[in-house]
Write an enzyme that holds these catalytic residues in place. Structure first.
Site, PDB file in Angstrom:
ATOM      1  N   GLU A 169     -10.841 -14.899  18.042  1.00  0.00           N
ATOM      2  CA  GLU A 169     -10.783 -14.714  19.447  1.00  0.00           C
ATOM      3  C   GLU A 169     -11.963 -15.377  20.091  1.00  0.00           C
ATOM      4  OE1 GLU A 169     -11.548 -10.128  19.497  1.00  0.00           O
ATOM      5  OE2 GLU A 169     -13.734 -10.609  19.063  1.00  0.00           O
ATOM      6  N   ASP A 185     -21.018 -10.557  24.339  1.00  0.00           N
ATOM      7  CA  ASP A 185     -20.102 -11.482  24.797  1.00  0.00           C
ATOM      8  C   ASP A 185     -20.952 -12.151  25.906  1.00  0.00           C
ATOM      9  OD1 ASP A 185     -18.403 -10.264  23.142  1.00  0.00           O
ATOM     10  OD2 ASP A 185     -17.578  -9.056  24.897  1.00  0.00           O
TER      11      ASP A 185
END
Length: 513
Positions: free
Chosen positions: A256, A63
């Site tokens: 997401e 991420d």
């Protein structure tokens, strides 16, 4: 700034501006792939122990959020560590602190700086555990960095897995390396809310100066809330924002990791999102809007909040020859060097086990009709060059990046335990085609059903714009962007292309002979 960084300044202008400015050198000899060693190994088991953390330059990245701040590119990422051992870390005085920090001057060699925080902020822990039966809040997810005046703002999230009990916090510092002072809560959610407070990404409207934060997950979709520029917190206390994107079967079909950028040349805002399970078929999609807060539309003009599956698809699990392949190629950070050059950073999970998390940085271009596409290969500091039509004649390995066809049983948008390896219908595999000197082409290519079909057709090259056109049967794939790059699988410098087919699926290629 080193030589590679200087070269990079002109690498990534929009395609309609390149016309020779993209290339630093030219040669009259017909190009052949040139042997060149990879800058680092993909398998990092040899340095995976806790005491080796300073060698994790491109390893254990998950991420990522990256931005050019001063002389360095700084990267912040989720504290996901292969083989993490808290007891061993404590014994060896490894300062685990839950947001990993790195920096680089060339986007190839990364220095691991350590962790941003000494502990998970107490307010976040209290919120999550109080609303999740004492569970969760064991690490920090998905940080996001943005400068403001003379300081830096670092957003982050703390959550309980598989629940909407989450907290997005904000910390500030006068240096991108910290120390960080906690400011407070931006958004917090629980089982009573429609949305889930994870994965923040912040954008400033170029016209109005308004600040907007995009966030969310498969729980209810992605949302956008207006922030107060002075505080970095919501303009209206308690505001959770408005819906931006969602999928119809949200409990199964994961959505997401919003990432929002603005392209001043195209005057468009681009919203990058991630579909499907993070360990396997994770893939990046993109939509665009005239406004920072949306609404956003996809390649076909469909609104991305209308629950359809949207395109373009930019990355997905793939495997070129001579490599075991990459899964989990999503949750991206997209950034510019401030001079019109764009990059995408994301994790890649080394197959077949898909547990080692390696940083992927790819060059990002914009097609003539204004859609972002990314390189089929990771960036390795390749010196740019100009190519001729004769350079392109040869054998190519190509991939058509498509969505997974295999249906899995998921829980909370993720794979079930023990299902972490890719299945046959989840790989984007390469095939080979030959571009012949007479302008014809032949070989194999996957169709929309992932079947390999024989192709015979024609190709042409727009030399000044560096765009390749391929036609076979009734299908035309136009405006494939040609550029120099590194072939990691064969350890050579070669010619690459990237672009989109007529349905918004990425098409990748590299010359191998």
């Amino acid at each position: 700034m080193n030589e590679n960084t200087d070269v990079m300044k002109n690498l990534f202008l929009p395609v309609f501006l390149i016309a020779g400015s993209l290339f630093a050198s030219c040669t009259s000899a017909v190009f052949k792939p040139i042997p060149s060693a990879n800058p680092w190994d993909d398998n990092y088991l040899s340095v995976a122990k806790m005491e080796n953390y300073r060698q994790w330059g491109t390893y254990n990245v998950h991420d990522p959020s990256c931005r050019k701040l001063g002389d360095y590119y700084y990267m912040y990422s989720t504290d996901a560590i292969f083989g993490e051992n808290q007891k061993e870390a404590k014994e060896k005085e490894v300062p685990l602190g839950y947001i990993q920090m790195r920096r680089s001057k060339d986007l190839v060699h990364w220095e691991f700086l350590g962790w941003a925080f000494p502990e998970i902020p107490e307010e976040a822990v209290r919120w999550v555990q109080a609303h999740a039966g004492g569970h969760g809040a064991t690490n920090i997810w998905a940080p996001y960095i943005i400068p403001y005046k003379d300081k830096y703002r670092l957003y982050y999230c703390v959550s309980a897995f598989g629940r909407k009990t989450s907290y997005i916090g904000l910390a500030e510092s006068v240096s991108p390396e910290g120390p960080w002072t906690q400011v407070g809560c931006t958004v917090k959610t629980d089982d009573s809310t429609a949305m889930n407070a994870i994965d923040p990404s912040v954008i400033v409207d170029e016209v109005t100066g308004k600040w907007w934060m995009h966030y969310g997950s498969f729980f209810g979709g992605l949302y956008c809330v207006e922030l107060n520029p002075e505080t970095g917190l919501p303009l209206k206390n308690g505001d959770l924002g408005h819906l931006v994107a969602r999928r119809a079967n949200y409990r199964k079909d994961n959505l997401e990791a919003p990432e929002i950028i603005y392209n001043p040349d195209l005057k468009q805002y681009y919203l990058f999102t991630s579909y499907d399970p993070l360990m396997t078929t994770y893939n990046v999609r993109v939509s665009r809007s005239d406004a920072a807060e949306g609404p956003f539309v996809d390649y076909s003009g469909k609104a991305v909040k209308d629950t359809t599956n949207n395109f373009p698809i930019l990355t997905a699990p793939y495997r070129f020859e001579n490599h075991q392949g990459w899964a989990g190629t999503a949750h991206c950070g997209v950034f510019s060097d401030g001079e019109g050059n764009y990059f995408m950073a994301h994790q890649g999970r080394l197959s077949p086990q898909n547990q080692l998390m390696v940083l992927h940085i790819r060059q990002l271009f914009f097609t003539p009709d204004g859609w972002p596409v990314v390189s089929p290969e990771r960036y390795a500091g390749t010196v740019p060059r100009k190519f001729t039509e004769a350079d392109l004649a040869g054998e190519w390995e190509i991939i058509r990046v498509q969505e997974p066809k295999y249906e899995r049983q998921l829980e909370a948008g993720q794979i079930l335990w023990g299902e972490g390896e890719l299945k046959d219908g989840e790989w984007n595999l390469s095939t080979r085609i030959s571009l012949l000197k007479d302008g014809t082409c032949k070989g194999e290519m996957t169709d929309d059903e992932w079947k390999i079909v024989q192709m015979n057709g024609n190709w042409s090259f727009l030399t000044e714009k560096h765009l390749l056109m391929v036609k076979f049967g009734k299908e035309e794939i136009n405006n494939l962007i040609i550029f120099a790059g590194h072939d990691w699988e064969n350890e050579t410098e070669t010619i690459l292309f990237t672009g989109l087919d007529s349905q918004g699926r990425s098409v990748w290629g590299k010359r191998i002979k």
